[in-house]
Design an enzyme around this catalytic site. Sequence first.
Site, PDB file in Angstrom:
ATOM      1  N   PHE A  52      67.817  60.808  -7.870  1.00 12.93           N
ATOM      2  CA  PHE A  52      66.565  60.389  -8.833  1.00 12.93           C
ATOM      3  C   PHE A  52      66.707  58.899  -9.095  1.00 12.93           C
ATOM      4  O   PHE A  52      67.505  58.357  -9.349  1.00 12.93           O
ATOM      5  CB  PHE A  52      67.246  61.021 -10.336  1.00 12.93           C
ATOM      6  N   ASP A  53      65.358  58.384  -9.062  1.00 14.05           N
ATOM      7  CA  ASP A  53      65.429  56.789  -9.729  1.00 14.05           C
ATOM      8  C   ASP A  53      65.670  57.141 -11.208  1.00 14.05           C
ATOM      9  O   ASP A  53      65.463  58.210 -11.701  1.00 14.05           O
ATOM     10  CB  ASP A  53      63.803  56.707  -9.274  1.00 14.05           C
ATOM     11  N   LEU A  54      65.845  56.104 -11.700  1.00 17.15           N
ATOM     12  CA  LEU A  54      66.254  55.878 -13.217  1.00 17.15           C
ATOM     13  C   LEU A  54      64.951  55.536 -14.196  1.00 17.15           C
ATOM     14  O   LEU A  54      64.411  56.346 -14.707  1.00 17.15           O
ATOM     15  CB  LEU A  54      67.283  54.885 -13.557  1.00 17.15           C
ATOM     16  N   ASP A  55      64.618  54.178 -13.834  1.00 14.55           N
ATOM     17  CA  ASP A  55      63.302  53.776 -14.750  1.00 14.55           C
ATOM     18  C   ASP A  55      62.101  54.412 -14.244  1.00 14.55           C
ATOM     19  O   ASP A  55      61.535  54.650 -13.217  1.00 14.55           O
ATOM     20  CB  ASP A  55      63.113  52.306 -14.539  1.00 14.55           C
TER      21      ASP A  55
ATOM     22  N   VAL B  79      63.536  61.551  -5.872  1.00 16.06           N
ATOM     23  CA  VAL B  79      62.359  61.801  -7.138  1.00 16.06           C
ATOM     24  C   VAL B  79      62.176  60.325  -7.331  1.00 16.06           C
ATOM     25  O   VAL B  79      63.017  59.653  -8.005  1.00 16.06           O
ATOM     26  CB  VAL B  79      62.769  62.588  -7.910  1.00 16.06           C
TER      27      VAL B  79
END
Length: 213
Positions: free
Chosen positions: A7-10, A163
């Site tokens: 997963f990306d964060l921002d 993602v």
Amino acid sequence: MKHVVLFDLDGTLTDPKEGITKSVQYALSKFDIHIPDLDVLIPFIGPPLKTSFMEDYHFSEAQAERAIFYYRERFQTVGLYENHLFDGVIDMLEALQRKGVRLAIATSKPTVFAIEIANHFQFAHYFEYIVGSELDGTRSAKSEVIAEALRLLDVSPEDCYMVGDRKHDMLGAAENHVESIGVTFGYGSHEELASAQANHIVHTLAALKDIIL
């Protein structure tokens, strides 16, 4: 079904708009560039900061590095906490864990900041690894972050989803032969994700969970 999700964060797990844009606003003010409308600075959410300062404001490499110094001056004390999880994220992460899906974060944000955010908002324990860039500017490209996450997890790219909400997430996934899922509830448009050849594009967390499971 794939067994690993990065997963990306921002813009994917959290909405960091206030913290990032106010910190960019602060950095630009040091160069006598005054941006009162924070929405103008939304394009800074997601890509590496150095890239954004150089492309959006035509900074030299040295200027961009100085701007990042000013950005962090505010971000590491205030901006980190001007953030919140998207509604439904915890429910989704718990559902994926129950199905045995392995989870990691792959972000362009410096690892030390990503870990602090995940701990502060109490979602770090869902992830085996939190991988980001280094404070010295190395491993800032998303492809490098994804490659490091794959190495740490010791998994095949074919068994993994990436993602994210911006083109850098999709392009970085493609460079690592990882299937990508673009989400439009963050800060990248459907058009941006499609032009970056996202393998899937979803508009809700429920749709994201359906694809993964």
